[in-house]
Design a protein around this motif. Structure first.
Motif, PDB file in Angstrom:
ATOM      1  N   GLN A  32       0.706  -1.235  -0.057  1.00  0.00           N
ATOM      2  CA  GLN A  32      -0.044  -0.042   0.000  1.00  0.00           C
ATOM      3  C   GLN A  32       0.903   1.473  -0.106  1.00  0.00           C
ATOM      4  N   PRO A  33       1.376   1.662  -1.332  1.00  0.00           N
ATOM      5  CA  PRO A  33       2.165   2.760  -1.419  1.00  0.00           C
ATOM      6  C   PRO A  33       1.305   4.216  -0.923  1.00  0.00           C
ATOM      7  N   ASN A  34       2.040   5.001  -0.157  1.00  0.00           N
ATOM      8  CA  ASN A  34       1.461   6.114   0.293  1.00  0.00           C
ATOM      9  C   ASN A  34       0.810   7.142  -0.903  1.00  0.00           C
ATOM     10  N   PHE A  35       1.777   7.230  -2.238  1.00  0.00           N
ATOM     11  CA  PHE A  35       1.406   7.921  -3.325  1.00  0.00           C
ATOM     12  C   PHE A  35       0.629   7.135  -4.533  1.00  0.00           C
ATOM     13  N   GLY A  36       0.497   5.840  -4.149  1.00  0.00           N
ATOM     14  CA  GLY A  36       0.045   5.059  -5.114  1.00  0.00           C
ATOM     15  C   GLY A  36       1.136   4.323  -5.793  1.00  0.00           C
ATOM     16  N   VAL A  37       0.624   3.324  -6.429  1.00  0.00           N
ATOM     17  CA  VAL A  37       1.722   2.203  -7.235  1.00  0.00           C
ATOM     18  C   VAL A  37       2.249   2.844  -8.276  1.00  0.00           C
ATOM     19  N   GLN A  38       1.547   3.772  -9.108  1.00  0.00           N
ATOM     20  CA  GLN A  38       2.056   4.259 -10.371  1.00  0.00           C
ATOM     21  C   GLN A  38       3.059   5.419 -10.002  1.00  0.00           C
ATOM     22  N   ALA A  39       2.600   6.408  -9.084  1.00  0.00           N
ATOM     23  CA  ALA A  39       3.565   7.571  -8.699  1.00  0.00           C
ATOM     24  C   ALA A  39       4.997   6.895  -8.110  1.00  0.00           C
ATOM     25  N   THR A  40       4.625   5.811  -7.316  1.00  0.00           N
ATOM     26  CA  THR A  40       5.663   5.318  -6.714  1.00  0.00           C
ATOM     27  C   THR A  40       6.862   4.678  -7.525  1.00  0.00           C
ATOM     28  N   ALA A  41       6.307   3.820  -8.629  1.00  0.00           N
ATOM     29  CA  ALA A  41       6.912   3.404  -9.646  1.00  0.00           C
ATOM     30  C   ALA A  41       7.701   4.259 -10.286  1.00  0.00           C
ATOM     31  N   ILE A  42       7.023   5.430 -10.725  1.00  0.00           N
ATOM     32  CA  ILE A  42       7.644   6.581 -11.454  1.00  0.00           C
ATOM     33  C   ILE A  42       8.780   6.979 -10.857  1.00  0.00           C
ATOM     34  N   ILE A  43       8.667   7.495  -9.431  1.00  0.00           N
ATOM     35  CA  ILE A  43       9.822   8.032  -8.650  1.00  0.00           C
ATOM     36  C   ILE A  43      10.886   6.898  -8.696  1.00  0.00           C
ATOM     37  N   LEU A  44      10.723   5.834  -8.398  1.00  0.00           N
ATOM     38  CA  LEU A  44      11.594   4.534  -8.368  1.00  0.00           C
ATOM     39  C   LEU A  44      12.394   4.617  -9.825  1.00  0.00           C
ATOM     40  N   GLY A  45      11.809   4.713 -10.930  1.00  0.00           N
ATOM     41  CA  GLY A  45      12.191   4.651 -12.109  1.00  0.00           C
ATOM     42  C   GLY A  45      13.295   5.987 -12.536  1.00  0.00           C
ATOM     43  N   LEU A  46      12.537   7.061 -12.099  1.00  0.00           N
ATOM     44  CA  LEU A  46      13.502   8.198 -12.063  1.00  0.00           C
ATOM     45  C   LEU A  46      14.869   8.378 -11.230  1.00  0.00           C
ATOM     46  N   SER A  47      14.647   7.774  -9.920  1.00  0.00           N
ATOM     47  CA  SER A  47      15.802   7.981  -8.906  1.00  0.00           C
ATOM     48  C   SER A  47      16.823   7.178  -9.262  1.00  0.00           C
ATOM     49  N   ILE A  48      16.633   5.791  -9.939  1.00  0.00           N
ATOM     50  CA  ILE A  48      17.792   5.121 -10.028  1.00  0.00           C
ATOM     51  C   ILE A  48      18.742   5.587 -10.986  1.00  0.00           C
ATOM     52  N   PRO A  49      18.315   6.017 -12.214  1.00  0.00           N
ATOM     53  CA  PRO A  49      19.388   6.784 -13.191  1.00  0.00           C
ATOM     54  C   PRO A  49      19.869   8.237 -12.596  1.00  0.00           C
ATOM     55  N   LEU A  50      19.094   8.721 -11.985  1.00  0.00           N
ATOM     56  CA  LEU A  50      19.874  10.051 -11.498  1.00  0.00           C
ATOM     57  C   LEU A  50      20.845   9.899 -10.498  1.00  0.00           C
ATOM     58  N   THR A  51      20.634   8.922  -9.426  1.00  0.00           N
ATOM     59  CA  THR A  51      21.454   8.645  -8.575  1.00  0.00           C
ATOM     60  C   THR A  51      23.083   8.390  -9.373  1.00  0.00           C
ATOM     61  N   GLY A  52      23.073   7.429 -10.332  1.00  0.00           N
ATOM     62  CA  GLY A  52      24.304   7.274 -10.878  1.00  0.00           C
ATOM     63  C   GLY A  52      24.750   8.463 -11.769  1.00  0.00           C
ATOM     64  N   LEU A  53      23.958   9.253 -12.388  1.00  0.00           N
ATOM     65  CA  LEU A  53      24.342  10.529 -12.846  1.00  0.00           C
ATOM     66  C   LEU A  53      24.881  11.761 -12.016  1.00  0.00           C
ATOM     67  N   PHE A  54      24.231  11.888 -10.888  1.00  0.00           N
ATOM     68  CA  PHE A  54      24.896  12.596 -10.055  1.00  0.00           C
ATOM     69  C   PHE A  54      25.949  12.272  -9.298  1.00  0.00           C
ATOM     70  N   PHE A  55      26.236  10.949  -9.023  1.00  0.00           N
ATOM     71  CA  PHE A  55      27.631  10.504  -8.602  1.00  0.00           C
ATOM     72  C   PHE A  55      28.376  10.677  -9.618  1.00  0.00           C
ATOM     73  N   PHE A  56      28.330  10.294 -10.830  1.00  0.00           N
ATOM     74  CA  PHE A  56      29.144  10.367 -11.856  1.00  0.00           C
ATOM     75  C   PHE A  56      29.870  11.927 -11.901  1.00  0.00           C
ATOM     76  N   ALA A  57      28.855  12.638 -11.865  1.00  0.00           N
ATOM     77  CA  ALA A  57      29.174  14.127 -12.128  1.00  0.00           C
ATOM     78  C   ALA A  57      29.831  14.734 -10.902  1.00  0.00           C
TER      79      ALA A  57
END
Length: 67
Positions: A32-57
């Motif tokens: 039972q995600p607080n923001f709903g499954v779709q919004a939480t999945a979008i956050i997860l999908g965006l945060s994984i590549p952003l983590t790598g990009l920010f660390f690389f930068a």
């Protein structure tokens, strides 16, 4: 240590997005995600590549400032 304000900002962004990814995984596995499954999945999908990009930068900026 070769931390500049710019590389520190990138490293901080990497930490925040990594925390968001871990939190999203826990939310999705709880059933039972607080923001709903779709919004939480979008956050997860965006945060994984952003983590790598920010660390690389951050690493690239720190290496550029080695004297």
């Amino acid at each position: 240590m070769y931390l500049t304000p710019k590389s520190g900002l990138f490293l901080g962004g990497s930490c925040i997005t990594a925390i968001a990814a871990v939190g999203s995984v826990f939310e999705l596995t709880s059933g039972q995600p607080n923001f709903g499954v779709q919004a939480t999945a979008i956050i997860l999908g965006l945060s994984i590549p952003l983590t790598g990009l920010f660390f690389f930068a951050a690493v690239r900026d720190a290496r550029a400032n080695i004297k």
